[in-house]
Enzyme design. Structure first.
Site, PDB file in Angstrom:
ATOM      1  N   GLU A  55      -9.797   2.546  -5.365  1.00 41.62           N
ATOM      2  CA  GLU A  55      -9.462   3.910  -4.965  1.00 41.62           C
ATOM      3  C   GLU A  55      -8.240   4.459  -5.713  1.00 41.62           C
ATOM      4  O   GLU A  55      -7.238   4.838  -5.105  1.00 41.62           O
ATOM      5  CB  GLU A  55      -9.218   3.945  -3.446  1.00 41.62           C
ATOM      6  N   HIS A  94      -2.907   3.179  -4.471  1.00 36.93           N
ATOM      7  CA  HIS A  94      -2.312   2.622  -3.244  1.00 36.93           C
ATOM      8  C   HIS A  94      -0.872   2.171  -3.470  1.00 36.93           C
ATOM      9  O   HIS A  94      -0.464   1.107  -3.000  1.00 36.93           O
ATOM     10  CB  HIS A  94      -3.166   1.457  -2.725  1.00 36.93           C
ATOM     11  N   ASP A 111       0.862  -1.185   0.000  1.00 37.16           N
ATOM     12  CA  ASP A 111       0.000   0.000   0.000  1.00 37.16           C
ATOM     13  C   ASP A 111       0.898   1.234   0.000  1.00 37.16           C
ATOM     14  O   ASP A 111       2.125   1.125  -0.048  1.00 37.16           O
ATOM     15  CB  ASP A 111      -0.972  -0.018   1.199  1.00 37.16           C
TER      16      ASP A 111
HETATM   17  C1  ACM Z   1     -10.886  -0.867   0.301  1.00 34.48           C
HETATM   18  O1  ACM Z   1     -11.405  -0.856   1.423  1.00 34.48           O
HETATM   19  N1  ACM Z   1     -10.302   0.211  -0.171  1.00 34.48           N
HETATM   20  C2  ACM Z   1     -10.921  -2.049  -0.521  1.00 34.48           C
END
Ligand code: ACM
Length: 500
Positions: free
Chosen positions: A265, A198, A127
């Protein structure tokens, strides 16, 4: 196998494939008859699950790592238990990127999952805040990407910092050990390498992975705070080749048929501003940045499928397609969706013929607080009580029987932005993971008709098992004083969560 002594009794373990004719490989039968016990399973996995049933019958002491009484006589009434799971995917996600969990903690979690008959550990390995997997071809991923200078303490709006550097990663041998330990417990470890968002830790290690025509990526370091990060991967050949190298090593380490590539995201601001991204869109005939994202995902979907594996992604992998009402453009049939932003992604994916794992954030994100009130440590998200989780139904209503069959199962997710160590993870996970385990194992009635009072009664014994296992769970009356985090800002969400 037989561990048996006809005079003193014993335990007979047997594989009986016919037990699984209707109920699958984890079906099992436990027979206690006088001083003999037989644990039969449709496969070795079934025998293992049956052994967990037997351990539960023996009582809390059987959950300790060593006997506490010298000559313990185990007494059980005659009984026959026949059982099999409702779902093939009964998972838990551990986010070891936001806060690293050292290897011993992961092995311990595998024991806890096994005790609850869960069978998938989804390891969120990368991440913005850390890269946790040794990759021989790309050593800076761990030399640089596994460490951050400090960490935000609490929600990102908190003014507090933990000024201690934080980091860690699993060597390849650590992963081999984790995977083998899981396999002994019939648990599949599904690795996640999150792309194209991420990814700041990877970009900090290899600045050429970022959108260098938009920002100076050499100034980026491993992110020290939480939230959705604008610094995403560039959609270039360099990036694709880099992650193919990473995934080649991932496939060598993880035998899982499923490999998670994230997809969640990914803000599109840098791609909108990037001449290189626009050139890529023109070259590929892509209408917008959403299509660029699905192009990126498709690339790795096909790459994995060509190697006999199946891609799993967060429900954003449907964007540029299904959620708009059409069919997902070009995903392979094996591509599987983790439905996290509610149920809509799972419904859309099942209707489009894709398999689905249900993990809606409104229901089974266990980082969310488990009671109202200021005592909950760093309260995040909606209140999701033990009872709420017990009433979680993995199959969304409105699906046809064939579509419902696409729901492989469900997963409880433990994101660790505000869970800095194993004790905090225990607190958020338990007792709710026990309720979750029952919802994915047992064919329970409709949520409103579930007998929570009976579950609560059974929990009194289960708390004693959790004590024997050394789990730092949330007691029914609320946190113990040292489980609180006074003064650390959370982000409680108010009102009834929309379950959509
Ligand atoms: C997530 O909670 N961004 C998969």
């Amino acid at each position: 196998m037989c561990i048996r002594d006809s005079a003193n009794g014993g335990v007979l373990l047997r594989v009986l494939p016919e037990l699984g004719a209707e109920d699958g490989p984890e079906a099992h039968r436990v027979v206690v008859d006088g001083h003999l016990v037989e644990i039969a399973g449709a496969s070795e996995a079934g025998v293992f699950r049956g052994a967990q049933t037997f351990r539960q019958m023996l009582g809390p002491e059987a959950f300790r790592r060593a006997p506490v009484s010298a000559k313990r006589a185990w007494e059980l009434p005659p009984v026959v238990v026949e059982d099999a799971p409702r779902f093939a995917w009964r998972g838990a996600l551990l986010d070891v990127a936001r806060h690293f969990m050292p290897k011993g903690g992961v092995l311990r979690y595998l024991d806890l999952l096994a005790a609850h008959k869960l069978n998938v550990l989804h390891l969120h390995l990368t991440d913005d805040q850390g890269w946790r997997l040794q990759v021989d071809r790309c050593p800076r991923l761990t030399e640089v990407g596994a460490w951050r200078a400090r960490s935000k303490l609490g929600h990102r709006a908190s003014p507090l910092w933990d000024e201690r550097p934080h980091g860690g990663y699993y060597t390849k041998d650590d992963i081999r050990e984790i995977v083998a330990y899981a396999a002994e417990r019939h648990i599949t470890v599904v690795p996640e390498i999150d792309v194209p968002g991420h990814s700041q830790a990877a970009i900090a290690a290899y600045p050429e992975l970022g959108n260098t025509d938009v920002i100076d990526t050499t100034t980026l370091s491993v992110w020290d705070t939480w939230g959705i990060n604008p610094n995403v991967l560039a959609p270039t050949d360099t990036t694709l080749a880099f992650y193919e190298n990473v995934l080649t090593e991932v496939l060598d380490l993880f035998p899982s048929p499923f490999v998670h590539i994230g997809g969640d995201e990914c803000p599109k601001g840098q791609w909108k501003a990037s001449p290189a991204a626009r050139a890529r869109m023109a070259a590929e005939g892509l209408a917008d940045e959403e299509e660029l994202q699905s192009w990126f995902i498709r690339h790795f979907d096909r790459w994995l499928a060509a190697r006999g594996r199946r891609l799993v992604g967060w429900d954003e992998i449907l964007e540029g397609g299904t959620l708009g009402g059409g069919l997902t453009p070009g995903l392979t049939p094996g591509a599987t969706v983790s439905s996290w932003r509610g149920r809509a992604g799972g419904i859309a994916a099942a209707r489009a013929g894709h398999d689905v794992i249900m993990c809606p954030e409104q229901e089974v994100y266990l980082d969310h607080r488990q009671a109202p009130g200021d005592d909950e440590p760093v309260p995040i998200g909606w209140v999701r009580t033990l009872e709420d989780v017990y009433r979680f139904e993995p199959v969304p209503s409105g699906l046809s029987p064939a579509e419902a069959d696409r729901v492989l199962g469900a997963q409880a997710n433990l994101w660790t932005e505000v869970m800095e160590n194993q004790q905090r993870v225990d607190y958020q996970a338990f007792p709710r993971l026990a309720a979750f385990a029952e919802t994915v194992w047992s064919p329970l009635p409709a949520p409103a008709e579930r007998d929570f009072a009976s579950f609560e009664r059974r929990m009194t014994t289960h708390y004693a098992r959790l004590d024997a296992l050394g789990v730092d769970y949330r007691p029914p009356g609320g946190p113990r004083p040292w489980q609180r985090r006074p003064g650390v800002l959370g982000r409680p969400l108010e009102g009834a969560p929309p379950i959509v």
